[in-house]
Design an enzyme around this catalytic site. Structure first.
Site, PDB file in Angstrom:
ATOM      1  N   LYS A   1      -5.649  -8.549  13.453  1.00 20.88           N
ATOM      2  CA  LYS A   1      -6.439  -9.015  12.313  1.00 20.88           C
ATOM      3  C   LYS A   1      -6.189 -10.503  12.068  1.00 20.88           C
ATOM      4  O   LYS A   1      -5.068 -11.014  12.239  1.00 20.88           O
ATOM      5  CB  LYS A   1      -6.075  -8.233  11.053  1.00 20.88           C
ATOM      6  CG  LYS A   1      -6.484  -6.771  11.105  1.00 20.88           C
ATOM      7  CD  LYS A   1      -7.998  -6.615  11.133  1.00 20.88           C
ATOM      8  CE  LYS A   1      -8.423  -5.157  11.031  1.00 20.88           C
ATOM      9  NZ  LYS A   1      -8.214  -4.598   9.690  1.00 20.88           N
TER      10      LYS A   1
ATOM     11  N   GLN B   1       3.881   3.743  12.701  1.00 19.21           N
ATOM     12  CA  GLN B   1       2.521   3.536  13.190  1.00 19.21           C
ATOM     13  C   GLN B   1       2.611   2.506  14.305  1.00 19.21           C
ATOM     14  O   GLN B   1       3.636   1.848  14.466  1.00 19.21           O
ATOM     15  CB  GLN B   1       1.620   3.041  12.060  1.00 19.21           C
ATOM     16  CG  GLN B   1       2.132   1.753  11.432  1.00 19.21           C
ATOM     17  CD  GLN B   1       1.722   1.598   9.980  1.00 19.21           C
ATOM     18  OE1 GLN B   1       1.530   2.555   9.259  1.00 19.21           O
ATOM     19  NE2 GLN B   1       1.588   0.343   9.550  1.00 19.21           N
TER      20      GLN B   1
ATOM     21  N   ASP C   1      -6.263  -2.338  13.831  1.00 19.62           N
ATOM     22  CA  ASP C   1      -5.093  -2.806  14.586  1.00 19.62           C
ATOM     23  C   ASP C   1      -3.938  -1.817  14.548  1.00 19.62           C
ATOM     24  O   ASP C   1      -2.849  -2.118  15.045  1.00 19.62           O
ATOM     25  CB  ASP C   1      -4.628  -4.161  14.053  1.00 19.62           C
ATOM     26  CG  ASP C   1      -4.345  -4.153  12.548  1.00 19.62           C
ATOM     27  OD1 ASP C   1      -4.861  -3.263  11.853  1.00 19.62           O
ATOM     28  OD2 ASP C   1      -3.607  -5.052  12.079  1.00 19.62           O
TER      29      ASP C   1
ATOM     30  N   ASP D   1       7.010   3.004   4.959  1.00 20.56           N
ATOM     31  CA  ASP D   1       5.604   2.711   4.731  1.00 20.56           C
ATOM     32  C   ASP D   1       4.769   3.995   4.835  1.00 20.56           C
ATOM     33  O   ASP D   1       4.865   4.733   5.822  1.00 20.56           O
ATOM     34  CB  ASP D   1       5.134   1.691   5.774  1.00 20.56           C
ATOM     35  CG  ASP D   1       3.768   1.115   5.453  1.00 20.56           C
ATOM     36  OD1 ASP D   1       3.639   0.464   4.407  1.00 20.56           O
ATOM     37  OD2 ASP D   1       2.831   1.327   6.257  1.00 20.56           O
ATOM     38  N   ASN D   2       3.969   4.247   3.810  1.00 16.82           N
ATOM     39  CA  ASN D   2       3.016   5.367   3.828  1.00 16.82           C
ATOM     40  C   ASN D   2       3.630   6.701   4.285  1.00 16.82           C
ATOM     41  O   ASN D   2       3.092   7.363   5.187  1.00 16.82           O
ATOM     42  CB  ASN D   2       1.828   5.032   4.742  1.00 16.82           C
ATOM     43  CG  ASN D   2       0.894   4.020   4.119  1.00 16.82           C
ATOM     44  OD1 ASN D   2       0.713   3.986   2.909  1.00 16.82           O
ATOM     45  ND2 ASN D   2       0.322   3.167   4.947  1.00 16.82           N
TER      46      ASN D   2
ATOM     47  N   GLU E   1       7.211   4.395   0.038  1.00 17.44           N
ATOM     48  CA  GLU E   1       6.080   3.582  -0.410  1.00 17.44           C
ATOM     49  C   GLU E   1       4.874   4.512  -0.443  1.00 17.44           C
ATOM     50  O   GLU E   1       4.053   4.549   0.460  1.00 17.44           O
ATOM     51  CB  GLU E   1       5.857   2.396   0.542  1.00 17.44           C
ATOM     52  CG  GLU E   1       4.776   1.418   0.091  1.00 17.44           C
ATOM     53  CD  GLU E   1       3.428   1.649   0.791  1.00 17.44           C
ATOM     54  OE1 GLU E   1       2.435   1.048   0.346  1.00 17.44           O
ATOM     55  OE2 GLU E   1       3.373   2.426   1.765  1.00 17.44           O
TER      56      GLU E   1
ATOM     57  N   LYS F   1       0.124 -10.975   4.578  1.00 18.61           N
ATOM     58  CA  LYS F   1       0.162  -9.966   5.630  1.00 18.61           C
ATOM     59  C   LYS F   1      -0.450 -10.484   6.933  1.00 18.61           C
ATOM     60  O   LYS F   1      -0.099 -10.012   8.019  1.00 18.61           O
ATOM     61  CB  LYS F   1      -0.613  -8.725   5.192  1.00 18.61           C
ATOM     62  CG  LYS F   1       0.113  -7.838   4.203  1.00 18.61           C
ATOM     63  CD  LYS F   1      -0.754  -6.670   3.774  1.00 18.61           C
ATOM     64  CE  LYS F   1      -1.103  -5.776   4.937  1.00 18.61           C
ATOM     65  NZ  LYS F   1      -1.869  -4.566   4.501  1.00 18.61           N
ATOM     66  N   TYR F   2      -1.357 -11.454   6.823  1.00 21.11           N
ATOM     67  CA  TYR F   2      -2.112 -11.899   7.991  1.00 21.11           C
ATOM     68  C   TYR F   2      -1.881 -13.359   8.345  1.00 21.11           C
ATOM     69  O   TYR F   2      -2.463 -13.847   9.317  1.00 21.11           O
ATOM     70  CB  TYR F   2      -3.614 -11.668   7.756  1.00 21.11           C
ATOM     71  CG  TYR F   2      -3.924 -10.258   7.317  1.00 21.11           C
ATOM     72  CD1 TYR F   2      -3.885  -9.199   8.223  1.00 21.11           C
ATOM     73  CD2 TYR F   2      -4.219  -9.970   5.990  1.00 21.11           C
ATOM     74  CE1 TYR F   2      -4.151  -7.903   7.830  1.00 21.11           C
ATOM     75  CE2 TYR F   2      -4.491  -8.668   5.578  1.00 21.11           C
ATOM     76  CZ  TYR F   2      -4.445  -7.636   6.494  1.00 21.11           C
ATOM     77  OH  TYR F   2      -4.700  -6.344   6.096  1.00 21.11           O
TER      78      TYR F   2
END
Length: 678
Positions: free
Chosen positions: A267, A327, A362, A397-398, A426, A536-537
């Site tokens: 991204k 992930q 991504d 995360d998640n 999270e 983040k990007y």
């Protein structure tokens, strides 16, 4: 004649029913949560037939099974048969607790004696029964409570003395001294205990702490003016930021993923689908030809650099929390080595992550159903590896997108080996899933606090997390994240940032903020709750020192909040919050109280904080606070019923009482943080 069976054997009810014991999770299937030295609120419904007065006791058992503490419980609302008490485990480990119900012989006699003697009924009998009761109590207390035994013996003699008039004899048996002695050595009969229920007591970091998040790649990153391209920061340059984070009073530094970032479908800025050759991509798109979850991004440095970074943080009393994001980027080694760990669509492609309307092209989510054994043990290997590298806290995360059984297994396995390892969920998701993750072993979780803004919303939520869900859910009140910039912060101005920091830091033992909060970063990407030019990007270049020198930083106030937290133990417990009334619909009032036991060098003391806060960032509010004085555990009031409070923000002192005027301007000082000076 054959012996008759005892009709009481095998029954569910004891002599005195003790029901609805809390905190108990699914009948004791999962342990309730506790923190070393933190109060645990225990409640139960206790009742019996007839009109005898009851008592109840909460009993705490240490990991070795010995009795660690017993606390007299107090009755709840009249007619509810509810009782409540507080237990305080002193060490980490697998504790347990029970509730005892019993007939209060003294209170029953005292009540009946007062009623009958006032009515001139059974006077001699009631006095004689009291003398017998307290005489027996004196014998029973002789070795266990000698001072109480002396009081009981004297009272029994007074009750039995025919030379005194009736009123004096009764007064001798119901005096303040006798009642105090009975409080210390209760006269119990028909004692009935509930079963023991588990209580897992963990280290401070599991339930207390101030968290700060930054991206190592931005700390020390340089933008070249002639080309506009960036040179990434790394662990060596990021070490220079550690003293400032520690100086603000934070306990935990949380790092987003530090692994190689995928190049396929990377991204670009603001989550655009096309990345330029210099765009760093999202750290949550983990994995490339440089490695996966066990590797470090080459731009951040070597393993030795990371370990030196962790050591430097630890020297400043900062623990490192590492992101565990399960992930993968499309070019993660697992995508080719273990395609069975993902979901394959009908066209043969691997499904990328989606959270409509958000799409994460991504990122490939993991699928735990195809090879649960292989995938689970690989993740266990990775967690153990980072523990070996000095990490004791993982921000996950998640987690709600993975099976709950997996977390129960992973956290249970790790904590059996290392009880000091902490996992933060999270999980901004449905209440049932958040509750299940807490039961499965997560020590703490992100919460809905971020979206609770009005007085009414906050009151409801604070009661919920400090009472209703405290047995299984420890909320971490993050005020912002790279993904979350609420409308309250977008339009609340500096006052909004200050108010949310006060609420998070003062109402809850766990709170956190993401870098840039202290600079009031509040511009959102249109149509979203995310910062524009999201870190983040891309890289971020922040000049924290210049903002502070210019007086345009919240950092000094954040430092004050964390200093107040460290000075006042009441603020570091979850279950000790009480609400108070305010006449203004935008002014929230709560207190936190803790009884602190004596130590070898310090006497016992009480610590009480009252927070009066205007939650409207755009206005000045005034009105009247009505305090629940019982919740403040006051003693030694002035003759006029007042007590001295000190504002820990301004240093001002006032005499406060049950009702108090306030005036709070959101643009000046939106809150009173008051300490009761004993």
């Amino acid at each position: 004649m054959a012996a008759q069976a005892d009709p009481r054997e095998g029954l569910r009810f004891g002599r005195i029913p003790v029901t609805n014991v809390q905190p108990v999770l699914e009948g004791g299937k999962f342990p309730a949560k506790g923190i070393r030295g933190a109060d645990v609120r225990v409640s139960a419904v206790v009742f019996r037939e007839g009109h005898d007065v009851l008592g109840a006791t909460a009993v705490l058992f240490a990991p070795d099974g010995s009795e660690g503490q017993r606390a007299r419980m107090r009755p709840g609302a009249k007619g509810s048969d509810a009782w409540e008490g507080v237990l305080t485990p002193s060490t980490e480990g697998n504790w347990s607790f029970a509730v005892e119900g019993w007939t209060d012989l003294y209170a029953t006699w005292a009540h009946n004696a007062q009623v009958k003697i006032n009515a001139d009924v059974d006077v001699d009998v009631m006095l004689a029964e009291g003398a017998l009761l307290l005489g027996n109590a004196a014998k029973a207390a002789k070795s266990a409570a000698p001072e109480a035994a002396k009081v009981f013996k004297a009272a029994a003699a007074t009750l039995a003395d025919p030379s005194l008039n009736t009123n004096d004899r009764l007064a001798g048996g119901t005096s303040r001294e006798v009642r105090a002695a009975v409080e210390h050595f209760p006269l119990r009969d028909l004692v009935t205990s509930s079963e023991r229920f588990p209580l897992l007591v963990e280290r401070d970091a599991a339930g207390r702490g101030a968290w700060y998040e930054f991206f190592p790649r931005s700390e020390g990153a340089m933008r070249h003016p002639e080309t506009g391209e960036w040179t990434s920061g790394n662990f060596r340059t990021a070490r220079h930021r550690l003293p400032a984070v520690a100086a603000m009073g934070f306990d935990v530094l949380y790092l987003p993923p530090i692994h190689p970032i995928g190049t396929i479908n990377r991204k670009g800025p603001n989550n655009t689908l096309v990345a330029g050759p210099a765009d760093p991509g999202s750290p949550w798109a983990i994995g490339s030809a440089d490695g996966g979850h066990d590797a470090i991004h080459p731009d951040l440095g070597s393993l030795a650099d990371f370990e030196a970074f962790v050591a430097a943080a630890n020297e400043l009393d900062l623990e490192i929390a590492l992101d565990l994001a399960l992930q993968c980027a499309p070019d993660h080694p697992w995508a080719t080595e273990h395609p069975e760990w993902f979901t394959t669509r009908v066209d043969g492609t691997i499904a990328y992550a989606e959270n409509p309307p958000k799409k994460y092209q991504d990122i490939y989510p993991l699928n735990f159903d195809n090879d649960p054994t292989g995938l689970s043990h690989e993740i266990l290997r990775i967690v153990r590896l980072w523990i070996e590298r000095g990490v004791r806290i993982f921000r996950v995360d998640n987690p709600h997108t993975k099976p709950v059984w997996f977390w129960e297994w992973l956290i249970g396995t790790i904590n059996a080996e290392r009880p000091d390892i902490v996992f933060l969920a999270e999980a901004f998701t449905r209440p049932a899933m958040m509750a299940a993750l807490g039961r499965a072993g997560f020590q703490q979780s992100y919460s809905y606090f971020t979206w609770r803004n009005t007085k009414e919303e906050l009151e409801e939520y604070l009661v919920h997390v400090s009472r209703d869900s405290a047995g299984y859910f420890r909320p971490n009140f993050f005020v912002n994240t790279p993904d979350i910039l609420t409308e309250y912060l977008q339009y609340g101005g500096p006052a909004g940032f200050k108010i949310r920091a006060i609420l998070a830091a003062m109402s809850n033992p766990l709170w956190g903020m993401y870098a840039g909060y202290e600079l009031y970063e509040h511009v959102a990407r249109p149509g979203s709750e995310e910062n524009i030019d999201n870190e983040k990007y891309e890289f971020k270049d922040r000049d924290f020192a210049a903002a502070e020198a210019a007086g345009s930083s919240l950092a000094p106030f954040v430092t004050l909040l964390n200093r107040i937290r460290r000075a006042h133990p009441a603020l570091l417990d979850l279950q000790n919050l009480s609400l108070h009334e305010s006449s203004d619909p935008a002014t929230l009032v709560f207190s936190k109280h803790k009884n602190i036991a004596a130590t070898a060098t310090e006497p016992a003391r009480k610590d009480t904080i009252i927070v009066v806060i205007n939650v409207d960032p755009h206005s000045m509010r005034e009105g009247e606070v009505t305090l629940d004085l019982d919740a403040l555990s006051l003693d030694g009031l002035s003759p006029d019923g007042t007590f001295l409070v000190e504002d820990l923000v301004t240093g001002a002192t006032w005499n406060w009482g049950k009702k108090n005027y306030f005036r709070l301007d959101a643009h000046l000082e939106p809150a009173h943080i008051l300490h009761i000076r004993r």
